[in-house]
Scaffold this motif. Structure first.
Motif, short mmCIF file in Angstrom:
data_model
loop_
_atom_site.label_atom_id
_atom_site.label_comp_id
_atom_site.label_asym_id
_atom_site.label_seq_id
_atom_site.Cartn_x
_atom_site.Cartn_y
_atom_site.Cartn_z
N LYS A 50 0.83 -1.21 0.00
CA LYS A 50 0.00 0.00 0.00
C LYS A 50 0.86 1.26 0.00
O LYS A 50 0.61 2.20 -0.75
CB LYS A 50 -0.92 -0.01 1.22
CG LYS A 50 -1.89 1.16 1.34
CD LYS A 50 -2.87 0.91 2.47
CE LYS A 50 -3.81 2.08 2.67
NZ LYS A 50 -3.12 3.23 3.28
N SER A 51 1.90 1.28 0.82
CA SER A 51 2.76 2.47 0.89
C SER A 51 3.61 2.63 -0.36
O SER A 51 3.91 3.74 -0.78
CB SER A 51 3.65 2.40 2.13
OG SER A 51 4.55 1.30 2.05
N ASP B 81 -3.35 0.30 -2.73
CA ASP B 81 -3.72 1.69 -2.45
C ASP B 81 -4.74 2.23 -3.44
O ASP B 81 -5.13 3.38 -3.36
CB ASP B 81 -2.48 2.58 -2.44
CG ASP B 81 -2.71 3.89 -1.71
OD1 ASP B 81 -3.31 3.87 -0.62
OD2 ASP B 81 -2.32 4.95 -2.24
N HIS C 58 -10.54 0.55 2.39
CA HIS C 58 -9.54 0.25 3.41
C HIS C 58 -10.20 0.12 4.78
O HIS C 58 -9.79 -0.73 5.60
CB HIS C 58 -8.48 1.36 3.44
CG HIS C 58 -7.65 1.40 2.20
ND1 HIS C 58 -7.04 2.55 1.74
CD2 HIS C 58 -7.31 0.43 1.30
CE1 HIS C 58 -6.37 2.30 0.64
NE2 HIS C 58 -6.52 1.02 0.34
N LYS D 200 2.62 1.93 -3.31
CA LYS D 200 1.72 2.33 -4.40
C LYS D 200 2.08 1.64 -5.71
O LYS D 200 2.10 2.24 -6.78
CB LYS D 200 1.73 3.85 -4.58
CG LYS D 200 1.25 4.62 -3.36
CD LYS D 200 1.22 6.11 -3.62
CE LYS D 200 0.77 6.87 -2.39
NZ LYS D 200 -0.63 6.59 -2.04
N ASP E 48 -8.37 5.49 -5.54
CA ASP E 48 -7.02 5.91 -5.18
C ASP E 48 -6.98 6.43 -3.74
O ASP E 48 -7.66 7.39 -3.39
CB ASP E 48 -6.55 7.00 -6.14
CG ASP E 48 -5.08 7.34 -5.96
OD1 ASP E 48 -4.40 6.66 -5.18
OD2 ASP E 48 -4.61 8.30 -6.61
N GLY E 49 -6.20 5.75 -2.90
CA GLY E 49 -6.00 6.17 -1.53
C GLY E 49 -7.07 5.74 -0.56
O GLY E 49 -6.92 5.93 0.66
#
Length: 206
Positions: free
Chosen positions: A61-62, A89, A168, A64, A95-96
């Protein structure tokens, strides 16, 4: 990154340029360090069900990045070759905030004997509840638009999927439903593929 999307949550066709659109043998070998893969046959007209673990979710996730599941076939000894693309992600409207998931046909050993374009099938993707065998998160998607045989590279650039597969927030523990999809930094995916006119009793076993 460029996507052709009909809906942020349901069926999307997309082309992702942030990773190579084809997988070589070194990439497939690398996937085994991230995904643990097991498969089992279904006795119904679902030709095959596969289950795999995506570990180190928070790192994915981090970073991306786009990650690939292990390839699998839609039946035990024959069938279409497929894989999942997973963005922890999210992309586009996810997105995000969401995990994005798509499925893609690959160049397979049985392609010469299969019907093309591939259409009429149905893909079911689940993220499994890791607390009990209930309340698994599920999305289904029919192949309404035919997908042509892969002739360049190893993986089709276009596939079906969801930009907003699961949020999430929904991955965490929920006491009301006794669900927890993300546990020990791991997601467990289960994929079922239904093939039209599949006749499991005629499939060779040796």
């Amino acid at each position: 990154m460029f996507h052709l999307a009909w809906s942020p949550h349901h069926y999307v066709l997309h082309y992702i340029r942030k990773q190579c659109c084809s997988l070589d043998h070194s990439q497939l070998a690398t996937m085994s360090n991230t995904f643990h893969f097991t498969c089992s046959l279904e006795s119904s007209n679902l030709s095959k069900t596969v289950t795999f673990r995506m570990t180190d979710f928070l790192k994915h996730k981090s970073d991306k990045d786009l990650f690939y599941s292990p390839p699998f076939y839609t039946s035990h000894t024959t069938g279409y070759k497929m894989c999942l693309w997973i963005d922890a992600d999210g992309w586009d409207d996810g997105d995000g905030t969401h995990v994005s998931v798509s499925y893609h046909l690959m160049k397979g050993d049985n392609d010469d004997s299969l019907s093309w374009p591939f259409t009429g099938g149905r893909v079911t993707i689940e993220i499994l509840n890791q607390l009990e065998d209930d309340n698994h998160y599920k999305e289904m998607n029919p192949f309404k638009t035919g997908i042509r045989r892969v002739v360049g590279g190893e993986t089709a650039k276009f596939g079906g999927g969801w930009a907003q597969f699961i949020s999430h927030a929904d991955l965490d523990y929920d006491a009301k439903t006794n669900t927890q999809y993300l546990k020990d930094d791991t997601l467990v995916f289960r994929v079922s593929v239904k093939i039209p006119n599949y006749k499991p009793w005629l499939e060779p076993t040796i």
